[in-house]
Enzyme design. Structure first.
Site, PDB file in Angstrom:
ATOM      1  N   TYR A   1     -31.213  11.397  13.307  1.00  0.00           N
ATOM      2  CA  TYR A   1     -31.388   9.886  13.388  1.00  0.00           C
ATOM      3  C   TYR A   1     -30.211   9.260  13.863  1.00  0.00           C
ATOM      4  O   TYR A   1     -30.253   8.594  14.772  1.00  0.00           O
ATOM      5  CB  TYR A   1     -31.979   9.412  12.076  1.00  0.00           C
TER       6      TYR A   1
ATOM      7  N   LYS B   1     -29.458   7.207  17.303  1.00  0.00           N
ATOM      8  CA  LYS B   1     -28.984   5.808  17.365  1.00  0.00           C
ATOM      9  C   LYS B   1     -27.611   5.687  18.231  1.00  0.00           C
ATOM     10  O   LYS B   1     -27.322   4.640  18.910  1.00  0.00           O
ATOM     11  CB  LYS B   1     -28.915   5.425  15.986  1.00  0.00           C
TER      12      LYS B   1
ATOM     13  N   THR C   1     -26.812   0.918  13.881  1.00  0.00           N
ATOM     14  CA  THR C   1     -26.726   1.169  12.303  1.00  0.00           C
ATOM     15  C   THR C   1     -25.123   1.740  12.151  1.00  0.00           C
ATOM     16  O   THR C   1     -24.293   2.181  12.677  1.00  0.00           O
ATOM     17  CB  THR C   1     -27.647   2.249  11.946  1.00  0.00           C
ATOM     18  N   ASP C   2     -24.876   1.756  10.706  1.00  0.00           N
ATOM     19  CA  ASP C   2     -23.644   1.772  10.235  1.00  0.00           C
ATOM     20  C   ASP C   2     -23.249   3.513  10.378  1.00  0.00           C
ATOM     21  O   ASP C   2     -22.349   4.131  10.243  1.00  0.00           O
ATOM     22  CB  ASP C   2     -23.184   1.479   8.872  1.00  0.00           C
ATOM     23  N   GLU C   3     -24.714   4.190  10.356  1.00  0.00           N
ATOM     24  CA  GLU C   3     -24.656   5.681  10.236  1.00  0.00           C
ATOM     25  C   GLU C   3     -24.057   6.290  11.637  1.00  0.00           C
ATOM     26  O   GLU C   3     -23.808   7.474  11.569  1.00  0.00           O
ATOM     27  CB  GLU C   3     -26.054   6.243  10.183  1.00  0.00           C
TER      28      GLU C   3
END
Ligand code: NAD
Ligand code: DAU
Length: 367
Positions: free
Chosen positions: A168, A172, A144-146
């Site tokens: 989260y 990731k 993810t971009d997160e």
């Protein structure tokens, strides 16, 4: 290393969730002989009904096998990886707010689960090297971009440092760092994707767009965090799923690919658009206490993916209108998705916030 092609046997973990099920439905609909085994734990977010279109189509159903199980369980994972040409790992706990309330499951699936998958792929890579199978399985780790953290300005490129800021995002980042370490150390054929905020049909109603659409349909308050000025880059689920398939078939081993969306928007502008599509008033929107550690903005550069030959197809305004229409037409689906622990989760996440909420400032553009 040979990249798997159409007709391969794929193990798709988390294939009953939002993006994974779109990947499965769309790939089977290509009718190119690809076989898919879905391994899914069916957590509150997993839903067998998301695969109904494939399971109800005899030609596709003959190429689809469903296994209920946990990616952190080697007893389930190992034999499935033996039989696979590639593993595409969508399985994760995916909601940031739940990771803030209860991080444990995020680590179990996002770290232990990824480790179990990598170990299974490692054994098969060794068997391929020893001539016991034709080729080592490729593994796509869906990230993810997160992992980049909040990006005040500019666009993240794949070589930027990761700086996750929620449990989260940290889980990731840990999962993809493990995957890339297994490429470097053991020579695994790993590719990583970092997708941006995804929207579309079958999105669990806990996330911003489906939560606000479904609450608005019920004339319930829409809990907008903080000033609503956070920015996300929206990517239609069919584009995200197809981009992952493109990376599976064309990506270079050991490489990471950003999958940006097609529309960077402030949350309050997205909300205004939803309300306009539903003909509902802005007065439903309540400004509530912010998400702790709330990332203000995500934005990625997509040059590497474009060079690989992928371009998004769905324009945001059209995609959002179609998504809102889908929720209008699939009330049974989203009411059922609000089963399980929904009421307890909703009360824990929103009761105090809504009780102490304020009128929300209007959108920055007409919406
Ligand atoms: P989702 O929550 O809708 O689906 C996750 C699926 O994984 C569910 O079917 C669930 O049952 C399954 N699962 C969870 N734990 C499991 C376990 N231990 N073993 C087997 N299955 C398990 O999530 P999503 O939005 O479809 O996201 C899919 C992937 O894409 C995730 O890895 C997520 O981090 C990533 N991602 C999501 C977005 C987004 O905006 N939704 C954007 C970028 C990346
Ligand atoms: O960027 C990719 C990520 O996008 C994925 O990795 C995650 O799995 C996915 O859930 C999503 O994370 P976000 O936190 O960005 O999505 P969410 O829909 O939870 O929130 C989007 C924005 O809306 C965010 O700024 C928080 C805000 N929000 C969200 C909810 C649920 C609200 O203002 N109110 C809400 O009730």
């Amino acid at each position: 290393m040979t990249v798997p092609g159409p007709g391969a046997h794929l193990l798709v973990t988390g294939g009953a969730g939002f993006i994974g099920s779109c990947f499965v439905r769309d790939l089977l609909a290509r009718r190119d002989g690809t076989r898919i085994t879905v391994l899914d734990k069916l957590t509150y977010a997993g839903n067998r009904a998301n695969l109904a279109a494939a399971e109800g189509d005899p030609e596709a159903a003959a190429r689809l096998t469903f296994v209920r199980g946990d990616i952190a369980d080697p007893g389930v994972v190992d034999p499935l990886v033996v039989a696979a040409d590639a593993v595409v790992n969508f399985a994760a706990e995916s909601h940031v707010d739940r990771s803030i309330l209860d991080p444990a499951a995020f680590l179990r699936t996002g770290v232990d689960g990824v480790y179990v998958l990598l170990e299974a792929v490692r054994r098969e890579t060794e068997r391929a090297a020893g001539g016991e199978r034709d080729r080592a399985p490729r593994m796509v780790q869906v990230s993810t971009d997160e992992v980049y953290g909040s990006v005040a300005e500019g666009w993240s490129v794949e070589t930027d440092a990761v700086a996750p800021r929620s449990p989260y995002a940290a889980a990731k980042a840990a999962g993809e760092l493990l995957a890339s370490a297994y490429h470097v150390t053991y020579g695994l054929d790993v590719v990583i994707t970092r997708g941006s905020n995804t929207y579309g049909p079958f999105h669990h109603p806990e996330k911003l767009i489906p939560l606000f659409v479904t609450n608005a349909l019920d004339d319930l308050p829409l809990p907008l965090y903080g000033d609503g000025g956070q920015r996300r880059d929206w990517l239609h689920v069919s584009d995200h799923a197809a981009a992952i398939a493109h990376v599976l078939f064309h990506g270079s081993a050991g490489e990471t690919y950003n999958i940006p969306g097609s529309a960077e928007r402030e949350n309050r502008d997205v909300v205004a658009r939803i309300l306009a599509l539903l003909d509902k008033p802005w007065s439903l929107v309540r400004s509530v206490a912010d998400r702790p550690g709330h990332d203000r903005r995500y934005a990625m550069d997509g040059t590497r993916l474009t060079a690989l030959g992928w371009t998004n197809r769905v324009e945001f305004d059209e995609g959002l209108a179609a998504t809102v229409a889908w929720y209008r037409e699939h009330e049974e689906w989203w009411r059922a998705a609000r089963g399980g622990d929904w009421d307890a989760y909703y009360a824990r996440q929103y009761a105090v916030r809504l009780a102490t909420s304020a009128t929300a400032d209007g959108p920055t553009e007409g919406g």
